[in-house]
Design a protein around this motif. Structure first.
Motif, PDB file in Angstrom:
ATOM      1  N   ALA A  35     -11.338 -37.156   4.731  1.00  0.00           N
ATOM      2  CA  ALA A  35     -12.372 -36.686   3.814  1.00  0.00           C
ATOM      3  C   ALA A  35     -13.338 -36.011   4.589  1.00  0.00           C
ATOM      4  N   LEU A  36     -13.676 -36.274   5.715  1.00  0.00           N
ATOM      5  CA  LEU A  36     -14.658 -35.659   6.474  1.00  0.00           C
ATOM      6  C   LEU A  36     -14.084 -34.209   7.202  1.00  0.00           C
ATOM      7  N   LEU A  37     -12.801 -34.374   7.607  1.00  0.00           N
ATOM      8  CA  LEU A  37     -12.113 -33.207   8.083  1.00  0.00           C
ATOM      9  C   LEU A  37     -11.890 -32.009   6.972  1.00  0.00           C
ATOM     10  N   GLU A  38     -11.473 -32.404   5.671  1.00  0.00           N
ATOM     11  CA  GLU A  38     -11.240 -31.672   4.564  1.00  0.00           C
ATOM     12  C   GLU A  38     -12.524 -31.060   4.156  1.00  0.00           C
ATOM     13  N   ARG A  39     -13.681 -31.841   4.082  1.00  0.00           N
ATOM     14  CA  ARG A  39     -14.947 -31.116   3.691  1.00  0.00           C
ATOM     15  C   ARG A  39     -15.516 -30.157   4.915  1.00  0.00           C
ATOM     16  N   LEU A  40     -15.120 -30.420   6.092  1.00  0.00           N
ATOM     17  CA  LEU A  40     -15.551 -29.426   7.222  1.00  0.00           C
ATOM     18  C   LEU A  40     -14.385 -28.267   7.218  1.00  0.00           C
ATOM     19  N   ARG A  41     -13.375 -28.170   6.838  1.00  0.00           N
ATOM     20  CA  ARG A  41     -12.318 -27.114   6.626  1.00  0.00           C
ATOM     21  C   ARG A  41     -12.612 -26.111   5.391  1.00  0.00           C
ATOM     22  N   HIS A  42     -13.089 -26.810   4.488  1.00  0.00           N
ATOM     23  CA  HIS A  42     -13.446 -26.246   3.345  1.00  0.00           C
ATOM     24  C   HIS A  42     -14.620 -26.439   2.610  1.00  0.00           C
ATOM     25  N   PRO A  43     -15.887 -25.990   3.294  1.00  0.00           N
ATOM     26  CA  PRO A  43     -17.268 -26.159   2.822  1.00  0.00           C
ATOM     27  C   PRO A  43     -17.442 -25.627   1.668  1.00  0.00           C
TER      28      PRO A  43
END
Length: 176
Positions: A77-85
């Motif tokens: 979830a963190l990596l997804e939020r960082l990839r697609h802010p």
């Protein structure tokens, strides 16, 4: 941004609630303070969603401590939020700083650069705190010394941020 901060700090290491609150406060507390009334319900929600897990440890004093850590779903979830802010995480300065605090966790430099390019594109769009006849008011056209001060400070910090973005995007191999 509270959720992003929680995920980001717990990505680095397990923490108990008070420690986590102090780290979040250090990152943005002077601008957007975090209260127990916001933090602990967010933690409960994230535990229920399966992105955090908690365990109880004996405290150094009398009370046991609740230790929080990320699950595999939390890391994803963190990596997804960082990839697609979200757009607001790119356009709002403090939210962008929170994003920057954890952007290093994205393993791909090209993905890191893509986020920075979004911020760079946003900063290239003419803007102001004030508008007259639909046009941004510049320092030179500001009606008083206080608004001129705001605009000068924004211009100076904007120039430094643009320079840093260009350098870092190039360093990451994501230059346009």
């Amino acid at each position: 941004m509270l959720e992003l901060s929680i995920l980001g700090f717990l990505y680095e290491e397990p923490l108990h609630g008070y420690e986590l609150k102090e780290r979040i406060k250090g990152l943005s507390g002077h601008i957007r303070p975090v209260s127990d009334g916001a933090l602990y319900p967010a933690l409960t929600r994230l535990v229920k969603a399966g992105v955090l897990e908690q365990r109880t440890e004996a405290g150094s004093g009398a009370a046991p401590r609740r230790i929080l850590s990320l699950t595999d779903a939390g890391r994803a979830a963190l990596l997804e939020r960082l990839r697609h802010p979200k757009d607001v995480e790119i356009t709002d300065g403090q939210r962008f700083f929170t994003l920057l605090a954890f952007l290093r966790h994205l393993p791909d430099p090209a993905e890191q650069a893509a986020v920075l390019v979004r911020r760079q594109t946003f900063l290239e769009t003419p803007a102001s705190f004030f508008y007259r006849e639909g046009e941004p008011v510049t320092v030179e056209r500001a009606p008083d010394p206080f608004r001129r001060g705001m605009l000068r400070i924004a211009r100076a910090t904007g120039a430094e941020e643009k320079a840093w973005l260009a350098e870092t995007i190039e360093e990451l191999g994501g230059g346009r």
